[in-house]
Scaffold this active site. Structure first.
Site, mmCIF file in Angstrom:
data_model
loop_
_atom_site.group_PDB
_atom_site.id
_atom_site.type_symbol
_atom_site.label_atom_id
_atom_site.label_comp_id
_atom_site.label_asym_id
_atom_site.label_seq_id
_atom_site.Cartn_x
_atom_site.Cartn_y
_atom_site.Cartn_z
ATOM 1 N N HIS A 57 237.470 -29.424 -1.120
ATOM 2 C CA HIS A 57 237.470 -30.034 -2.459
ATOM 3 C C HIS A 57 238.886 -30.280 -2.959
ATOM 4 O O HIS A 57 239.111 -30.422 -4.163
ATOM 5 C CB HIS A 57 236.738 -29.130 -3.449
ATOM 6 C CG HIS A 57 235.387 -28.704 -2.998
ATOM 7 N ND1 HIS A 57 234.402 -29.619 -2.712
ATOM 8 C CD2 HIS A 57 234.864 -27.481 -2.746
ATOM 9 C CE1 HIS A 57 233.312 -28.956 -2.316
ATOM 10 N NE2 HIS A 57 233.582 -27.665 -2.321
ATOM 11 N N HIS A 219 229.294 -30.725 -2.600
ATOM 12 C CA HIS A 219 229.222 -30.285 -1.212
ATOM 13 C C HIS A 219 228.420 -31.263 -0.378
ATOM 14 O O HIS A 219 227.971 -30.937 0.709
ATOM 15 C CB HIS A 219 228.553 -28.916 -1.099
ATOM 16 C CG HIS A 219 229.250 -27.859 -1.866
ATOM 17 N ND1 HIS A 219 228.994 -27.616 -3.186
ATOM 18 C CD2 HIS A 219 230.226 -26.996 -1.508
ATOM 19 C CE1 HIS A 219 229.779 -26.630 -3.597
ATOM 20 N NE2 HIS A 219 230.536 -26.243 -2.619
#
Lengths: 333, 209
Positions: A57, A219
């Site tokens: 991320h 995700h």
């Protein structure tokens, strides 16, 4: 799968090594367990602000370590929360008498591992509190799910709470502030393509040429519905409506608008979307007082964007404007 | 015939092999409804358990399980690390320092493990999680132990029931973990945690034979 990597198992460690070389003035990296710590930690008399979660991320969270933001970040394996001993290592490297605040995104793994770490820290007589971030309006907030996910609001929370810690606020004050920010932030994300996790090698989900995943998480976990692709005007409007209805935001509200790239969407489309969002908010009498635009909480190379609105007041605006010096966010210094 | 510390260590090695064999299957099950890390994480955790046991095997079954628990908690991450770790830890605690387990002891350890997983994850039967495999497995193990079966039979009864329990997650709407965000769209998928639980029990049963 084509990626600029060596061994999928070494991706996180090698990436962190690069981060350490690039920003030696701001941070240092410990490996095994992996922890990114402010170069000048522990900062005496200040509440330590610690966050973390799966890697993939970036720049979240390691890119936000530095004066005015995080004291430490705990990167887990790709899309996997870090283990309690890693979180504990971050706490012990940064936490003094002022205590620590853990900022935890609401994913089952993150919550369980950070909870365990906080218990271990408490056993060592450290004052450690946790605030769970759950700003994603795509997920029903009910007992029938794991609850709302923590997404774009995380970046804004880390900045604001980091500024409060920097000015010397107590743990009680910083914790209450964090809860206030979480309560006033709402986000929604969309995906046009799926990410490819290095140790998997194939896209996390399949989308047809004309399909968009609406309400995507960070995700690559699917969102709440799959819609047909539509022009940016209609898509941004659909996204904003989901966010605005939820708090709800009202005419006259002053907000921070955060337009985020999921990693694969270029600045051209990002600014295009941001411009539409500002226009639509203006039409509804909502005042965009501060902005953040760029790839700040990503999902590897996934194409897509997220919009986050944070309702501002004078204090939050002042904390947002306070100086910050990190790898990914830097102003006022 | 009882179950000693070295038997438990051997069983954990079997688990590690089975997890490695099924790594890609678990990754794929998780990719469809979650974040594709389940097989990868479990393989990392159980190979670390085997490495630890290669250096020294503790003296009691409980101590072996405790080593497995702490290793899983510190190596797996995600939700599976704390859940499996807590399960093994509660099983270890309930065994205290007994040097050998009888069939009832094995069933008791499984029961304690289940309660640990439930306490940590707060999932109930029907939420489409590992608990859906574990509850019927523990009940079957307890029935077999009460009926006077040996350890191998107790564990294979548990493994059979876990297989059925895992299959039962297919038509369910997931209510916990990453899959819960899918809501109705999680219907039709085998829960990766329930599948890994069934695999684990099958490996234990195989090792006990």
């Amino acid at each position: 799968m084509k990626k600029i990597i060596n061994d999928p198992a070494a991706v996180v460690a090698e990436s962190l090594a690069g981060l350490a070389v690039a920003h030696a003035d701001l941070l240092r990296v410990q490996q095994d367990p992996a922890v990114v710590v402010r170069a000048d930690a522990p900062v005496n008399g200040r509440v330590a602000v610690v966050s973390g979660g799966g890697s993939g991320h970036e720049p979240l969270h390691g890119g936000f370590v530095g004066p005015g933001m995080l004291h430490a970040a705990v990167p887990g394996p790709v899309f996997t929360s870090p283990t309690p001993d890693a979180v504990q290592a971050a706490i012990s490297a940064t936490t003094g008498a002022a205590g620590a605040l853990l900022l935890v995104k609401n994913y089952t793994g993150d919550v369980l591992n950070f909870e365990t770490a906080a218990e271990l820290a408490a056993a060592e007589d450290l004052d450690v509190r946790s605030v769970v971030i759950d700003d994603d309006v795509a997920v029903a907030d009910s007992t029938f799910t794991a609850g709302r996910r923590g997404v774009g609001g995380t970046v804004l929370l880390e900045k604001i709470v980091g500024a409060a810690a920097e000015r010397g606020d107590s743990l009680d004050t910083v914790e209450a502030l964090a809860r206030r920010v979480v309560g006033q932030a709402r986000s929604i994300g969309v995906a046009l393509t799926a990410p490819v996790v290095p140790h998997v090698g194939t896209p996390s989900f399949e989308l047809g040429e004309n399909e968009i995943e609406f309400g995507i998480g960070i995700h690559g976990e699917p969102g709440r519905e799959r819609i047909q692709a539509e022009p940016a005007d209609a898509l941004v409007d659909r996204m904003l409506r989901a966010v605005l209805e939820d708090l709800p935001f009202q005419r006259g509200d002053e907000v921070l608008l955060f337009t985020n790239s999921m990693g694969g969407t270029p600045p051209m489309e990002l600014y295009l979307a941001h411009g539409i969002a500002e226009r639509l908010l203006g039409e509804q009498g909502i005042v965009v007082r501060r902005r953040l635009i760029g790839p700040y909480i990503t999902s590897l190379e996934m194409q897509g964007i997220s919009l986050t609105l944070l309702k501002l007041d004078d204090e939050l605006t002042e904390l947002w404007d306070a100086p910050v010096r990190t790898a990914a966010l830097r102003w006022g210094v | 015939m009882g179950c000693t510390a070295s038997d438990v260590a051997r069983a954990l090695r079997a688990v590690s092999e089975v997890v490695a064999e099924h790594r890609d299957e678990l990754v794929e099950l998780d990719r469809v409804i979650g974040d594709a890390d389940h097989g990868e994480n479990l393989q990392r955790g159980f190979s670390a358990v085997v490495s630890t046991l290669d250096t020294a095997v503790p003296e009691t079954p409980g101590a072996v399980l405790k080593v497995a628990a702490t290793t899983l908690i510190s190596k797996v991450g995600g939700a599976a690390g704390p859940l499996y770790g807590t399960g093994f830890l509660r099983a270890a605690t309930t065994l205290a320092d007994r040097s050998e387990l009888d069939p009832a002891g094995v069933a008791g350890a499984l029961r304690a493990g289940l309660e640990g997983v439930r306490a940590r994850g707060k999932a109930e039967q029907g939420d489409a999680t590992m608990v859906d495999a574990l509850i019927p497995a523990v009940e079957a193990a307890e029935r077999a132990a009460e009926a006077g079966d040996g350890i191998a039979e107790v564990l294979s009864a548990a493994a059979d029931a876990a297989d059925k329990g895992a299959e039962s997650t297919v038509p369910l709407v997931a209510r916990k973990g990453r899959a819960s965000y899918l809501g109705e769209r999680s219907v039709g998928h085998l829960d990766p945690g329930a599948r890994s639980t069934a695999l684990l029990l099958r490996a234990l049963a195989g090792a006990a034979r």
